[in-house]
Design an enzyme around this catalytic site. Structure first.
Site, PDB file in Angstrom:
ATOM      1  N   CYS A  75       0.851  -1.194   0.000  1.00 26.61           N
ATOM      2  CA  CYS A  75       0.000   0.000   0.000  1.00 26.61           C
ATOM      3  C   CYS A  75       0.887   1.243   0.000  1.00 26.61           C
ATOM      4  O   CYS A  75       0.668   2.178  -0.763  1.00 26.61           O
ATOM      5  CB  CYS A  75      -0.890   0.043   1.230  1.00 26.61           C
ATOM      6  SG  CYS A  75      -1.730  -1.493   1.676  1.00 26.61           S
ATOM      7  N   HIS A  79       0.859   4.686  -2.163  1.00 30.35           N
ATOM      8  CA  HIS A  79       0.153   5.793  -1.500  1.00 30.35           C
ATOM      9  C   HIS A  79       1.031   6.661  -0.609  1.00 30.35           C
ATOM     10  O   HIS A  79       0.612   7.746  -0.220  1.00 30.35           O
ATOM     11  CB  HIS A  79      -1.011   5.245  -0.660  1.00 30.35           C
ATOM     12  CG  HIS A  79      -2.121   4.692  -1.496  1.00 30.35           C
ATOM     13  ND1 HIS A  79      -2.909   5.472  -2.292  1.00 30.35           N
ATOM     14  CD2 HIS A  79      -2.569   3.420  -1.681  1.00 30.35           C
ATOM     15  CE1 HIS A  79      -3.811   4.715  -2.915  1.00 30.35           C
ATOM     16  NE2 HIS A  79      -3.615   3.464  -2.571  1.00 30.35           N
ATOM     17  N   CYS A 111      -8.387  -2.151  -4.111  1.00 28.92           N
ATOM     18  CA  CYS A 111      -6.951  -2.004  -4.347  1.00 28.92           C
ATOM     19  C   CYS A 111      -6.249  -3.348  -4.319  1.00 28.92           C
ATOM     20  O   CYS A 111      -5.334  -3.592  -5.097  1.00 28.92           O
ATOM     21  CB  CYS A 111      -6.323  -1.059  -3.316  1.00 28.92           C
ATOM     22  SG  CYS A 111      -6.383   0.656  -3.877  1.00 28.92           S
ATOM     23  N   CYS A 174     -35.100   1.914  12.984  1.00 30.12           N
ATOM     24  CA  CYS A 174     -33.915   2.660  13.465  1.00 30.12           C
ATOM     25  C   CYS A 174     -34.385   4.037  13.962  1.00 30.12           C
ATOM     26  O   CYS A 174     -33.964   4.515  15.020  1.00 30.12           O
ATOM     27  CB  CYS A 174     -32.905   2.891  12.353  1.00 30.12           C
ATOM     28  SG  CYS A 174     -32.603   1.535  11.194  1.00 30.12           S
ATOM     29  N   CYS A 219     -27.977  -4.288  16.136  1.00 32.10           N
ATOM     30  CA  CYS A 219     -29.228  -3.537  16.319  1.00 32.10           C
ATOM     31  C   CYS A 219     -30.404  -4.314  15.736  1.00 32.10           C
ATOM     32  O   CYS A 219     -31.493  -4.299  16.289  1.00 32.10           O
ATOM     33  CB  CYS A 219     -29.128  -2.158  15.668  1.00 32.10           C
ATOM     34  SG  CYS A 219     -28.211  -0.989  16.689  1.00 32.10           S
TER      35      CYS A 219
HETATM   36  C1  HEC Z   1     -34.645  -1.002  19.999  1.00 32.92           C
HETATM   37  C2  HEC Z   1     -33.884   0.178  19.736  1.00 32.92           C
HETATM   38  C3  HEC Z   1     -32.913   0.167  18.576  1.00 32.92           C
HETATM   39  C4  HEC Z   1     -33.207   0.053  17.247  1.00 32.92           C
HETATM   40  C5  HEC Z   1     -34.552  -0.202  16.590  1.00 32.92           C
HETATM   41  C6  HEC Z   1     -31.963   0.234  16.555  1.00 32.92           C
HETATM   42  N1  HEC Z   1     -30.936   0.445  17.441  1.00 32.92           N
HETATM   43 FE1  HEC Z   1     -29.070   1.067  16.982  1.00 32.92          FE
HETATM   44  N2  HEC Z   1     -28.563   0.991  18.958  1.00 32.92           N
HETATM   45  C7  HEC Z   1     -29.427   0.677  19.971  1.00 32.92           C
HETATM   46  C8  HEC Z   1     -28.672   0.623  21.220  1.00 32.92           C
HETATM   47  C9  HEC Z   1     -29.227   0.278  22.588  1.00 32.92           C
HETATM   48  C10 HEC Z   1     -27.339   0.934  20.893  1.00 32.92           C
HETATM   49  C11 HEC Z   1     -26.132   1.022  21.854  1.00 32.92           C
HETATM   50  C12 HEC Z   1     -26.193   2.327  22.617  1.00 32.92           C
HETATM   51  C13 HEC Z   1     -26.247   3.507  21.684  1.00 32.92           C
HETATM   52  O1  HEC Z   1     -25.212   3.918  21.146  1.00 32.92           O
HETATM   53  O2  HEC Z   1     -27.379   3.970  21.399  1.00 32.92           O
HETATM   54  C14 HEC Z   1     -27.316   1.202  19.464  1.00 32.92           C
HETATM   55  C15 HEC Z   1     -26.192   1.600  18.760  1.00 32.92           C
HETATM   56  C16 HEC Z   1     -26.172   1.941  17.417  1.00 32.92           C
HETATM   57  C17 HEC Z   1     -25.034   2.472  16.720  1.00 32.92           C
HETATM   58  C18 HEC Z   1     -23.653   2.754  17.308  1.00 32.92           C
HETATM   59  C19 HEC Z   1     -23.584   4.166  17.863  1.00 32.92           C
HETATM   60  C20 HEC Z   1     -22.288   4.422  18.588  1.00 32.92           C
HETATM   61  O3  HEC Z   1     -21.917   5.600  18.743  1.00 32.92           O
HETATM   62  O4  HEC Z   1     -21.622   3.476  18.994  1.00 32.92           O
HETATM   63  C21 HEC Z   1     -25.420   2.676  15.419  1.00 32.92           C
HETATM   64  C22 HEC Z   1     -24.563   3.198  14.292  1.00 32.92           C
HETATM   65  C23 HEC Z   1     -26.799   2.239  15.321  1.00 32.92           C
HETATM   66  N3  HEC Z   1     -27.219   1.822  16.541  1.00 32.92           N
HETATM   67  C24 HEC Z   1     -27.547   2.262  14.156  1.00 32.92           C
HETATM   68  C25 HEC Z   1     -28.808   1.681  14.041  1.00 32.92           C
HETATM   69  C26 HEC Z   1     -29.493   1.494  12.767  1.00 32.92           C
HETATM   70  C27 HEC Z   1     -28.989   1.956  11.426  1.00 32.92           C
HETATM   71  C28 HEC Z   1     -30.669   0.864  13.066  1.00 32.92           C
HETATM   72  C29 HEC Z   1     -31.710   0.330  12.103  1.00 32.92           C
HETATM   73  C30 HEC Z   1     -31.255  -0.745  11.224  1.00 32.92           C
HETATM   74  C31 HEC Z   1     -30.732   0.705  14.505  1.00 32.92           C
HETATM   75  N4  HEC Z   1     -29.580   1.176  15.053  1.00 32.92           N
HETATM   76  C32 HEC Z   1     -31.820   0.182  15.192  1.00 32.92           C
HETATM   77  C33 HEC Z   1     -30.778   0.463  19.877  1.00 32.92           C
HETATM   78  C34 HEC Z   1     -31.487   0.376  18.694  1.00 32.92           C
HETATM   79  C1  HEC Z   2      -0.183  -0.342  -7.442  1.00 33.14           C
HETATM   80  C2  HEC Z   2      -0.606   0.840  -6.699  1.00 33.14           C
HETATM   81  C3  HEC Z   2      -1.578   0.633  -5.540  1.00 33.14           C
HETATM   82  C4  HEC Z   2      -1.472  -0.227  -4.474  1.00 33.14           C
HETATM   83  C5  HEC Z   2      -0.426  -1.286  -4.226  1.00 33.14           C
HETATM   84  C6  HEC Z   2      -2.570   0.103  -3.591  1.00 33.14           C
HETATM   85  N1  HEC Z   2      -3.321   1.099  -4.100  1.00 33.14           N
HETATM   86 FE1  HEC Z   2      -4.850   2.049  -3.221  1.00 33.14          FE
HETATM   87  N2  HEC Z   2      -5.182   3.162  -4.862  1.00 33.14           N
HETATM   88  C7  HEC Z   2      -4.392   3.149  -5.999  1.00 33.14           C
HETATM   89  C8  HEC Z   2      -4.992   3.997  -7.032  1.00 33.14           C
HETATM   90  C9  HEC Z   2      -4.451   4.228  -8.431  1.00 33.14           C
HETATM   91  C10 HEC Z   2      -6.159   4.559  -6.435  1.00 33.14           C
HETATM   92  C11 HEC Z   2      -7.169   5.484  -7.111  1.00 33.14           C
HETATM   93  C12 HEC Z   2      -8.377   4.680  -7.529  1.00 33.14           C
HETATM   94  C13 HEC Z   2      -8.057   3.688  -8.613  1.00 33.14           C
HETATM   95  O1  HEC Z   2      -7.661   4.108  -9.707  1.00 33.14           O
HETATM   96  O2  HEC Z   2      -8.157   2.479  -8.365  1.00 33.14           O
HETATM   97  C14 HEC Z   2      -6.232   4.024  -5.069  1.00 33.14           C
HETATM   98  C15 HEC Z   2      -7.189   4.372  -4.148  1.00 33.14           C
HETATM   99  C16 HEC Z   2      -7.183   3.991  -2.803  1.00 33.14           C
HETATM  100  C17 HEC Z   2      -8.066   4.500  -1.794  1.00 33.14           C
HETATM  101  C18 HEC Z   2      -9.100   5.586  -1.991  1.00 33.14           C
HETATM  102  C19 HEC Z   2      -8.419   6.934  -1.934  1.00 33.14           C
HETATM  103  C20 HEC Z   2      -9.362   8.115  -2.080  1.00 33.14           C
HETATM  104  O3  HEC Z   2      -8.864   9.242  -1.936  1.00 33.14           O
HETATM  105  O4  HEC Z   2     -10.548   7.920  -2.328  1.00 33.14           O
HETATM  106  C21 HEC Z   2      -7.759   3.858  -0.628  1.00 33.14           C
HETATM  107  C22 HEC Z   2      -8.430   4.019   0.725  1.00 33.14           C
HETATM  108  C23 HEC Z   2      -6.689   2.947  -0.918  1.00 33.14           C
HETATM  109  N3  HEC Z   2      -6.344   3.056  -2.253  1.00 33.14           N
HETATM  110  C24 HEC Z   2      -6.101   2.099   0.019  1.00 33.14           C
HETATM  111  C25 HEC Z   2      -5.140   1.152  -0.294  1.00 33.14           C
HETATM  112  C26 HEC Z   2      -4.645   0.181   0.635  1.00 33.14           C
HETATM  113  C27 HEC Z   2      -5.064   0.068   2.098  1.00 33.14           C
HETATM  114  C28 HEC Z   2      -3.743  -0.588  -0.043  1.00 33.14           C
HETATM  115  C29 HEC Z   2      -3.001  -1.804   0.448  1.00 33.14           C
HETATM  116  C30 HEC Z   2      -3.856  -2.915   0.899  1.00 33.14           C
HETATM  117  C31 HEC Z   2      -3.652  -0.054  -1.406  1.00 33.14           C
HETATM  118  N4  HEC Z   2      -4.520   0.985  -1.513  1.00 33.14           N
HETATM  119  C32 HEC Z   2      -2.810  -0.535  -2.379  1.00 33.14           C
HETATM  120  C33 HEC Z   2      -3.233   2.440  -6.144  1.00 33.14           C
HETATM  121  C34 HEC Z   2      -2.752   1.464  -5.302  1.00 33.14           C
END
Ligand code: HEC
Ligand code: HEC
Length: 258
Positions: A75, A79, A111, A174, A219
């Protein structure tokens, strides 16, 4: 009817324990608040201390993987040392060439397959968690901003729809927990706005770092719904919506959560 009663009981218990966010609900889109603000002082301290924060074990492993040469190049060879600064704040992002939305995990895998002649890493594998947390950490403290226009627009729309859909045996969306009830207590947790800015994050309950998609699965099983697959289109759409909804919040990965 039993299910309705369950949901009713849940809402009632939430009502009793209500604190903060009283009455009129402030929209998380208008005023995003990080999940950090809902943590205990002990958990916050763990997140803040780079030596105590267990998430940094994955960041360190990711820094190493970033340097590792696979014959087809590392990488860092393409990069550079500081090449990932600010990148995570722009993801998920529509990729013109792949004609799909890529999150950070998907971009790293692109990549590997396109530029390194390696196979894609499995979602939630240790190496992908390490690389994604390393890349995300390079944007720590930066504000998240994503492009939701043109080809990304339908993804955002679908994600928003998902967010408002009632799901599972408890029939809860959610939106009901994270827009309407944030600040209230639920089974020992203070409900946050469900913001994505801490991920990949270390969860004490997991005893591991995990992706945002793993948190989404938790969740969904919490409302007894069938979770979507990690990396699925449904979760990518939802991720874009969540990141768009969180705009203005600083990225915190690796966050620490309960
Ligand atoms: C019954 C209530 C409930 C529902 C429905 C629910 N969640 Fe959660 N979710 C929680 C609880 C509890 C936590 C852990 C404490 C917190 O960060 O709110 C959590 C945590 C999260 C977190 C992490 C936040 C952090 O800062 O760590 C994300 C992201 C999230 N929920 C997204 C979603 C999404 C998207 C959905 C729908 C697909 C969803 N939740 C549905 C209760 C719920
Ligand atoms: C041979 C060169 C090459 C290697 C090795 C490579 N990358 Fe990339 N990477 C690129 C190029 C070129 C782009 C631009 C998008 C594209 O053309 O695929 C890119 C894009 C990315 C992006 C998005 C950057 C943006 O600004 O959006 C990420 C994240 C990334 N590479 C991570 C990695 C990681 C982690 C690795 C190793 C596991 C890796 N790359 C290995 C060439 C490389």
């Amino acid at each position: 009817m039993r299910l309705l009663t369950l949901a009713g009981l849940w809402l009632a218990s939430v009502g009793v324990a209500a604190q903060g966010n009283e009455g009129s609900v402030i929209s998380p889109k208008e005023q995003p608040v990080s999940g950090y603000r809902f943590l205990t002082p002990e958990t916050r301290a763990l997140q803040d201390d780079a030596f105590a924060n267990p998430g940094y074990l994955w960041v360190a492993a990711g820094a190493k993987a970033y340097q590792t040469s696979h014959g087809s190049g590392s990488c860092v060879s393409c990069h550079g040392e500081r090449g990932m600064v600010g990148v995570a704040s722009r993801y998920p992002r529509f990729d013109e060439e792949a004609q799909t939305l890529l999150n950070l995990e998907g971009r790293i895998n692109a990549c590997r397959t396109k530029h390194q002649e390696l196979s894609a890493l499995a979602y939630e594998s240790e190496e992908l968690l390490a690389l994604s947390s390393y890349v995300a950490e390079q944007s720590r403290g930066l504000r998240t901003q994503v492009n939701v226009s043109a080809e990304a627009a339908p993804w955002l729309e679908a994600g928003e729809e998902y967010f408002f859909q009632r799901r599972g045996q408890l029939n809860l969306a959610c939106h009901q927990c994270h827009d309407q009830s944030w600040g209230k207590m639920l089974r020992g947790d203070r409900l946050s706005q469900g913001q994505p800015n801490a991920f990949p994050a270390y969860r004490l309950e997991w005893q591991s770092l995990g992706s945002l998609h793993r948190r989404l699965q938790n969740c969904e099983t919490g409302v007894r719904a069938e979770p979507q697959a990690l990396g699925s289109r449904a979760y990518l759409e939802l991720e874009l919506y969540l990141v768009w909804r969180s705009q203005g919040l600083a990225l915190e990965s690796p966050g620490v959560r309960r």
